[in-house]
Structure formats: structure tokens, C-alpha cells
Design a protein around this motif. Sequence first.
Motif, PDB file in Angstrom:
ATOM      1  N   ILE A  43      -3.411 -23.455   2.836  1.00 55.69           N
ATOM      2  CA  ILE A  43      -4.404 -24.134   2.122  1.00 55.69           C
ATOM      3  C   ILE A  43      -4.363 -24.262   0.647  1.00 55.69           C
ATOM      4  CG2 ILE A  43      -6.779 -24.408   1.540  1.00 55.69           C
ATOM      5  CD1 ILE A  43      -5.964 -25.486   4.150  1.00 55.69           C
TER       6      ILE A  43
ATOM      7  N   LYS B 233      -4.038 -27.756  -1.565  1.00 52.37           N
ATOM      8  CA  LYS B 233      -5.165 -28.109  -2.363  1.00 52.37           C
ATOM      9  C   LYS B 233      -4.474 -28.561  -3.814  1.00 52.37           C
ATOM     10  CE  LYS B 233      -8.346 -25.663  -5.203  1.00 52.37           C
ATOM     11  NZ  LYS B 233      -8.880 -24.071  -5.631  1.00 52.37           N
TER      12      LYS B 233
ATOM     13  N   TYR C 201      -9.540 -23.806   9.217  1.00 48.46           N
ATOM     14  CA  TYR C 201      -9.676 -25.141   8.196  1.00 48.46           C
ATOM     15  C   TYR C 201      -9.741 -26.380   9.303  1.00 48.46           C
ATOM     16  CZ  TYR C 201      -8.154 -21.689   4.861  1.00 48.46           C
ATOM     17  OH  TYR C 201      -8.374 -20.403   4.133  1.00 48.46           O
TER      18      TYR C 201
ATOM     19  N   VAL D  71      -5.720 -30.368   8.929  1.00 50.01           N
ATOM     20  CA  VAL D  71      -5.013 -29.894   8.006  1.00 50.01           C
ATOM     21  C   VAL D  71      -3.277 -30.007   8.088  1.00 50.01           C
ATOM     22  CG1 VAL D  71      -6.719 -28.433   6.878  1.00 50.01           C
ATOM     23  CG2 VAL D  71      -4.912 -27.312   8.418  1.00 50.01           C
TER      24      VAL D  71
END
Length: 257
Positions: free
Chosen positions: A114, A118, A154, A158
Motif C-alpha cells: 500500500i 500511495k 485494503y 487495490v
Amino acid sequence: MRKKLVVANWKMHGNLSTNEALIKAYLERLSALSGVDVVACVPYPYLFQAQQLLKDTNIAWGAQNISKDEVGAFTGEVSTLMLKDFGARYVIIGHSERATAYCESDENIATKFIQAQKHGITPILCVGETLIEREAGVMQMVVAKQLDTIINTYGASVFAQAVVSYEPIWAIGTGLAASGEQAQSMHEFIRNKIAEQDMKAAQSLKILYGGSVNPQNAVQLFVMQDIDGGLIGKCSLNAKDFADICDAAAHSNVNAQ
Ligand code: PEP
């Protein structure tokens, strides 16, 4: 739909002079090749060199790991933002050589995944089973668990901006690649698992195969429906072998539009 992708994993090999020769040899052989995206994941100290030699070419570059943290007192770590400073677009996450040697947990791997996204870096998440797990017939369970930490924390969406690399541990560096059928079966399982929760993400997700890919076995792997390219260790250190593998990917692009 899904353009093939071939990623070189140099691991801890090379120096300034051999890297320059290798990259120049990549470019000589690959600069006119279309129908496949090519990435070189280099050791951290050579990111600047990769950036200098590969900018404005058709080969992207990346790294082989990142910190799960963004900034701070983490001696020896390298953050995603630092990779961005050097133009990296990809990062390998959770490679089995790290997961075992440095005891990386699924939770750490999920946080790194992640963290990369990001900051706009595409994570290449490695999953795969040991030989004992395959012989016990639990390989799907093992790979499902490796994906579940990310999915449960998540969400499956994703995976729309990610790459998964199926790397059976028994095939890495052993010369014993999975057969096209063995790899396809796991790739289909992975895609279906993501599709159960997010069909669009599953359709766009690139799933690479890694583990003793060479110019002789590349085609039989890359023609499989759910194999979208390869993560290449040993053969990426030889420009001719690597270019032949990229060429095989470009010419077996069954899923590309
Ligand atoms: C790897 O370690 O990611 C890998 C696929 O290595 P090799 O191609 O040497 O098996």
C-alpha cells in the motif's frame, strides 16, 4: 487488454561498469521491440545509474524492496519517496528470498504494497509455495493466505494498480521451471480469487510467472491465458537471454488488444 510485462530482477548482482554494459546491451536489443513492457529492478545504489541510462527509453526501472514506513529513524531502510526521487516506477514486494531471510510477515508485505501504491509506484507482489507445500497439495491455500492479508485489509480493488508474480519457491534459481499448465492453473486461481470480489481489478491485474524462466521455456509459459509475462532472475543478467525472453512475451501477447 493486458499487455505483457517482463521484469528483470538483478538481485544483488552488478557494479557500475557491468551494469552499464548490461543496460546498453538491453537497449541495443530491445529499443525497437513493442508489444511488451520491460522493467529492470536494480539494487538501490544503482537507481541513479538506471535513471541516467534508461530515461527516455522504452525500459522502465524499479527496486527490489522498500520500507513499510514513510520517513523516520529506520536505519538502513529506503522509503518509497526515495525511490520516486530516482524515477522508479515499480518495486518488488515480498520476494521469497527476503520473506525467508529477513522474516517478512504478510502484514509487513501488505503495508509495503500500500505504501508503494500511495506514492504511485506499482508494487510487484511475489507469492508462491515451497516444494513441501506443493507436494502436500496445499499450494492454493498458501497463495490464498498470502493474498488474503492484503484483500482483507485494503480490499481487492487495490489489485487494479498492481502486479502479482507467482513464484513457486521450488522453481526459483533451480533450473526447474513450473510447466505452462502448472503455472496457468495457479494464475487462474489467483485471478478468480480477486474476481470474486472485484471483477474489473481481476481483469486488469497482470500476473507474472517467475522461477527459472529462460529463452527455451518462455513461450510455453507466456502463451497461457492468465500468464501476463515474467519476473526474471538469472537470465536477466545476460542481455541476449533477457531480450529473447522479452521477444517471446511480445510475440505471445494473447491478451493484448
Ligand atoms: C526470482 O528470483 O525472482 C527469479 C525468478 O529467479 P530465477 O529466474 O533465477 O529463477
